[in-house]
Scaffold this motif. Structure first.
Motif, PDB file in Angstrom:
ATOM      1  N   PRO A 231       2.463 -10.086   8.394  1.00 29.42           N
ATOM      2  CA  PRO A 231       1.572  -9.493   7.400  1.00 29.42           C
ATOM      3  C   PRO A 231       2.257  -9.332   6.039  1.00 29.42           C
ATOM      4  O   PRO A 231       3.357  -8.769   5.961  1.00 29.42           O
ATOM      5  CB  PRO A 231       1.218  -8.123   8.010  1.00 29.42           C
ATOM      6  N   PRO A 232       1.650  -9.824   4.970  1.00 27.73           N
ATOM      7  CA  PRO A 232       2.275  -9.711   3.647  1.00 27.73           C
ATOM      8  C   PRO A 232       2.269  -8.265   3.156  1.00 27.73           C
ATOM      9  O   PRO A 232       1.394  -7.472   3.501  1.00 27.73           O
ATOM     10  CB  PRO A 232       1.391 -10.596   2.765  1.00 27.73           C
ATOM     11  N   PHE A 233       3.262  -7.964   2.345  1.00 27.47           N
ATOM     12  CA  PHE A 233       3.428  -6.600   1.834  1.00 27.47           C
ATOM     13  C   PHE A 233       3.807  -6.683   0.364  1.00 27.47           C
ATOM     14  O   PHE A 233       4.679  -7.463  -0.023  1.00 27.47           O
ATOM     15  CB  PHE A 233       4.525  -5.885   2.621  1.00 27.47           C
ATOM     16  N   MET A 234       3.137  -5.883  -0.461  1.00 22.44           N
ATOM     17  CA  MET A 234       3.430  -5.820  -1.887  1.00 22.44           C
ATOM     18  C   MET A 234       3.807  -4.390  -2.237  1.00 22.44           C
ATOM     19  O   MET A 234       3.240  -3.430  -1.706  1.00 22.44           O
ATOM     20  CB  MET A 234       2.219  -6.275  -2.707  1.00 22.44           C
ATOM     21  N   ALA A 235       4.790  -4.257  -3.123  1.00 18.89           N
ATOM     22  CA  ALA A 235       5.257  -2.926  -3.489  1.00 18.89           C
ATOM     23  C   ALA A 235       5.683  -2.908  -4.952  1.00 18.89           C
ATOM     24  O   ALA A 235       6.086  -3.933  -5.507  1.00 18.89           O
ATOM     25  CB  ALA A 235       6.422  -2.503  -2.597  1.00 18.89           C
ATOM     26  N   LYS A 236       5.593  -1.737  -5.553  1.00 19.96           N
ATOM     27  CA  LYS A 236       6.128  -1.506  -6.891  1.00 19.96           C
ATOM     28  C   LYS A 236       7.022  -0.279  -6.831  1.00 19.96           C
ATOM     29  O   LYS A 236       6.584   0.773  -6.355  1.00 19.96           O
ATOM     30  CB  LYS A 236       5.015  -1.292  -7.917  1.00 19.96           C
TER      31      LYS A 236
END
Length: 219
Positions: free
Chosen positions: A88-93
């Motif tokens: 599962p892809p994960f994006m973070a800032k």
């Protein structure tokens, strides 16, 4: 740490950083337990991303990348780059903080969350620590709860572009709540362990926990 690793790297750099630890360089003694400020004590904001390494940049293509996750897990695995991307892809800032006193705000990452990796390998109840080994032989360590935080990931993209070699590509660890030496570049192995095993900088005087807000720079 891989055999011969310490003989390949810049010994003067190591000696200098060991002196920093001995002398308590950059320590202000002004802990910010409540995170009242965005910038941790003793840090300065930068707009670029400084490159810090030990004089070795391994060249690991995505076609030859392998990540082994083992130790105290029910389902040890070795993933190639394609298999990692299938998770599962994960994006973070987040902000990142280096022990050498720079901080960079609002970094955008793409990758796989540590929680997704844990769902795959299923750490056992005996797992207390997580040990990282990089392709250049570098090692570091965190507690299992620090790794299985909701903002931790293995990143393969930064600012919508593939992570470059100089910054740890094709895949590096990102643990934003800790000083950045804990976020191992060029990661090749993640080991869940019953016991702690301090890594390259930890055995050379750096703090085992590495919380920027309480200035855990050195042990």
């Amino acid at each position: 740490m891989a055999d011969g690793f310490s003989g390949k790297i810049k010994e003067k750099l190591i000696e200098a950083k060991q002196k920093w630890a001995k002398n308590g360089r950059l320590l202000t003694g002004q802990a910010d337990h409540a995170h009242e400020n965005r910038l941790p004590p003793g840090q300065r904001e930068v707009k670029d991303w400084p490159v810090l390494d030990l004089g070795i940049t391994p060249h690991v293509g995505t076609d030859e990348f392998r990540l082994t996750i083992d130790g105290e897990v029910e389902n040890p695995v070795t993933l190639d780059f394609g298999q990692l991307l299938d998770l599962p892809p994960f994006m973070a800032k987040n902000d990142i903080h280096c022990v050498t006193s720079w901080s960079r705000y609002d970094n955008h990452w793409q990758g796989v969350s540590a929680l997704s990796l844990a769902d795959l390998v299923k750490p056992t109840s005996d797992a207390r620590h997580v040990l990282f080994t990089a392709h250049d032989g570098y090692t570091t360590n965190v507690r299992v709860d620090q790794f299985l935080d909701d903002d931790v990931l293995l990143a393969h993209h930064w600012e919508d572009a593939p992570l470059t070699e100089e910054h740890g590509g094709p895949v590096r660890v990102i643990i934003p709540k800790l000083y950045f030496w804990k976020s191992a570049k060029w990661v090749r192995q993640i080991t869940f362990s019953k016991i702690d095993k301090p890594g390259f900088w930890e055995v050379r005087g750096y703090h085992n926990n590495a919380d920027p807000w309480t200035e855990e720079r050195y042990g």
